[in-house]
Design a protein around this motif. Structure first.
Motif, PDB file in Angstrom:
ATOM      1  N   THR A 147       0.827  -1.209   0.000  1.00 40.55           N
ATOM      2  CA  THR A 147       0.000   0.000   0.000  1.00 40.55           C
ATOM      3  C   THR A 147       0.862   1.259   0.000  1.00 40.55           C
ATOM      4  OG1 THR A 147      -1.902  -1.099   0.993  1.00 40.55           O
ATOM      5  CG2 THR A 147      -1.701   1.280   1.364  1.00 40.55           C
ATOM      6  N   SER A 150       2.457   1.660  -3.394  1.00 43.42           N
ATOM      7  CA  SER A 150       1.546   2.109  -4.454  1.00 43.42           C
ATOM      8  C   SER A 150       1.522   3.633  -4.542  1.00 43.42           C
ATOM      9  CB  SER A 150       0.134   1.550  -4.229  1.00 43.42           C
ATOM     10  OG  SER A 150      -0.540   2.196  -3.172  1.00 43.42           O
ATOM     11  N   TYR A 151       1.545   4.313  -3.408  1.00 39.06           N
ATOM     12  CA  TYR A 151       1.598   5.773  -3.418  1.00 39.06           C
ATOM     13  C   TYR A 151       2.954   6.263  -3.916  1.00 39.06           C
ATOM     14  CZ  TYR A 151      -2.723   5.964  -0.663  1.00 39.06           C
ATOM     15  OH  TYR A 151      -4.015   5.852  -0.245  1.00 39.06           O
ATOM     16  N   PRO A 157      -2.887   8.681  -5.017  1.00 39.27           N
ATOM     17  CA  PRO A 157      -3.917   7.652  -5.088  1.00 39.27           C
ATOM     18  C   PRO A 157      -4.095   7.138  -6.511  1.00 39.27           C
ATOM     19  CG  PRO A 157      -4.678   9.552  -3.833  1.00 39.27           C
ATOM     20  CD  PRO A 157      -3.396   9.953  -4.494  1.00 39.27           C
ATOM     21  N   SER A 158      -4.531   5.890  -6.640  1.00 43.16           N
ATOM     22  CA  SER A 158      -4.730   5.275  -7.951  1.00 43.16           C
ATOM     23  C   SER A 158      -5.984   4.431  -7.939  1.00 43.16           C
ATOM     24  CB  SER A 158      -3.520   4.402  -8.313  1.00 43.16           C
ATOM     25  OG  SER A 158      -3.746   3.677  -9.502  1.00 43.16           O
ATOM     26  N   LYS A 159      -6.602   4.282  -9.095  1.00 42.24           N
ATOM     27  CA  LYS A 159      -7.766   3.410  -9.218  1.00 42.24           C
ATOM     28  C   LYS A 159      -7.389   2.023  -9.740  1.00 42.24           C
ATOM     29  CE  LYS A 159     -11.161   7.091  -9.945  1.00 42.24           C
ATOM     30  NZ  LYS A 159     -12.193   7.655 -10.858  1.00 42.24           N
ATOM     31  N   TYR A 161      -3.628   0.953 -10.097  1.00 42.57           N
ATOM     32  CA  TYR A 161      -2.281   0.551  -9.672  1.00 42.57           C
ATOM     33  C   TYR A 161      -1.453  -0.025 -10.828  1.00 42.57           C
ATOM     34  CZ  TYR A 161      -4.829   1.224  -5.419  1.00 42.57           C
ATOM     35  OH  TYR A 161      -5.629   1.788  -4.438  1.00 42.57           O
ATOM     36  N   SER A 206      -4.269  -1.500   2.668  1.00 41.45           N
ATOM     37  CA  SER A 206      -5.553  -1.041   2.151  1.00 41.45           C
ATOM     38  C   SER A 206      -5.810  -1.435   0.706  1.00 41.45           C
ATOM     39  CB  SER A 206      -5.648   0.482   2.299  1.00 41.45           C
ATOM     40  OG  SER A 206      -5.451   0.860   3.638  1.00 41.45           O
ATOM     41  N   TRP A 207      -4.774  -1.395  -0.143  1.00 43.25           N
ATOM     42  CA  TRP A 207      -5.004  -1.546  -1.577  1.00 43.25           C
ATOM     43  C   TRP A 207      -4.463  -2.849  -2.159  1.00 43.25           C
ATOM     44  CZ3 TRP A 207      -8.382   1.592  -0.739  1.00 43.25           C
ATOM     45  CH2 TRP A 207      -8.189   2.871  -0.237  1.00 43.25           C
ATOM     46  N   ALA A 210      -5.901  -5.302  -4.985  1.00 42.30           N
ATOM     47  CA  ALA A 210      -5.702  -5.157  -6.434  1.00 42.30           C
ATOM     48  C   ALA A 210      -4.926  -6.327  -7.025  1.00 42.30           C
ATOM     49  CB  ALA A 210      -4.942  -3.848  -6.718  1.00 42.30           C
ATOM     50  N   GLY A 242      -7.425  -4.923   4.913  1.00 41.08           N
ATOM     51  CA  GLY A 242      -7.365  -4.397   3.556  1.00 41.08           C
ATOM     52  C   GLY A 242      -8.769  -4.240   2.996  1.00 41.08           C
ATOM     53  N   HIS A 319     -14.806  -0.120   6.484  1.00 43.39           N
ATOM     54  CA  HIS A 319     -13.785   0.850   6.084  1.00 43.39           C
ATOM     55  C   HIS A 319     -13.923   2.013   7.063  1.00 43.39           C
ATOM     56  CE1 HIS A 319     -11.439   2.736   2.452  1.00 43.39           C
ATOM     57  NE2 HIS A 319     -10.681   2.497   3.507  1.00 43.39           N
TER      58      HIS A 319
END
Length: 344
Positions: A147, A150-151, A157-159, A161, A206-207, A210, A242, A319
């Motif tokens: 996570t 990814s940043y 932020p990304s939708k 990745y 969190s992400w 994906a 996550g 969340h």
């Protein structure tokens, strides 16, 4: 003298409790009037750099909602400046990073964290809360390597990745070098939080939802195994959470964690049917809190009833608290969870 309430620590460890304990992700801030007034004067980073003020924000929801734990007010980006990442949290966007990672050379430029000198304000906030103010446990936290990466790779932020995955697939040497750097940062940072007084830790991946299961096993799971193996030496409960990661819960169940946090996409019963044996945390969809109370109550009863069938359950949202949620609704929800679970 008020007795320290350790109910949630018992639940985290899989022990029987008199009622279902509860805390809410992002309970500190977001929808609280007092917090919004503070945000007119200070940014998130400015609040976290002032231990007394940060302690106030952290404790506010405990006093307002009567939840069973406080969660330290800060952001998963908080340790990144210490390792050389230029990050700014922009309103309405989130973390924005001006120097994204593109290659192994970029990874090699990253430094290491020394919490006592780099984030002393975080540790001082913990000390203030645990020594002077709280009668419930304090949950510290950190972002997980995927996570955070990814940043750092996307620049914000990304939708999808795509850049993150592309680096992972095309340059595994750079990828694993970055994972190792972030794993070391996470271990050092979390150990410092525990030594300062944090009584439980949540790792936000969190992400990571994906990724598919095969990629998780190859690119992420060994790193998470290493992190949690090291953190277990502290003997405090460890939580992994996550979003959109229901397909990974069996993988998480293999890790040396105490608690698996569920979002609303997978019910407690469904998780147990997948042979998940850890204590579970969750998992009311925050959107329910914008509906009428009868609808909320019905869903909350369902979650508590499922949780009661298995050891052990900590109530939370699937969340974080959203800005639109009325604080009075969270107070009422906490009271209902406590009352109903004692009777169920």
């Amino acid at each position: 003298m008020t007795t320290f309430n350790d109910t949630i620590l018992k639940a985290f460890r899989g022990e029987e409790t008199d009622y279902t304990p509860v805390w809410y992700m992002r309970q500190a801030g977001r929808s609280q009037k007092e917090y919004r007034e503070l945000k007119k004067k200070y940014s998130l980073f400015e609040i976290t750099h002032q231990p007394e003020l940060c302690a106030y924000v952290t404790k506010l929801p405990v006093d307002m909602y009567n939840v069973d734990a406080a969660v330290l007010y800060k952001d998963i980006m908080s340790p990144l400046p210490a390792i050389g990442v230029d990050v700014e949290i922009q309103s309405g966007i989130g973390p924005v990073i001006e120097n994204p990672i593109k290659s192994l050379k970029d990874v090699e430029k990253l430094g290491t964290i020394d919490p006592e000198s780099d984030v002393p304000y975080v540790l001082e906030t913990i000390r203030i809360l645990t020594k002077e103010q709280l009668q419930v446990p304090l949950i510290g936290f950190s972002g997980a390597p995927f996570t955070i990466a990814s940043y750092m790779i996307e620049g914000g932020p990304s939708k999808n990745y795509h850049r993150t995955k592309a680096l992972m697939y095309s340059d595994p040497k750079a990828w694993f070098a970055l994972m190792d750097k972030l794993a070391d940062m996470t271990i050092t940072y979390v150990n410092a939080q525990i030594q300062a007084g944090a009584q439980a830790i949540q790792i936000f991946d969190s992400w990571v939802g994906a990724l598919n299961v095969a990629d998780y096993r190859t690119y992420i799971k060994p790193i998470m195994q290493h992190i949690f193996t090291e953190l277990r030496k502290n003997n405090v409960p460890l939580i992994l959470f996550g979003v959109g990661a229901s397909h990974l819960v069996k993988e998480w169940n293999d890790l040396p964690v105490d608690v698996i946090g569920l979002d609303w996409r997978l019910s407690i019963r469904e998780a147990r049917n997948l042979d998940v044996t850890k204590a579970l945390q969750g998992n009311l969809d925050p959107a329910f809190l914008l509906s009428d109370w009868a609808t909320v109550e019905k869903k909350v009863k369902e979650i508590i009833d499922e949780g009661k069938q298995y050891p052990s359950h900590v109530f939370n949202l699937g969340h974080g608290v959203t800005p639109e949620i009325n604080p009075d609704r969270l107070k009422k929800l906490t009271e209902f969870i406590h009352t109903y679970s004692k009777q169920a």
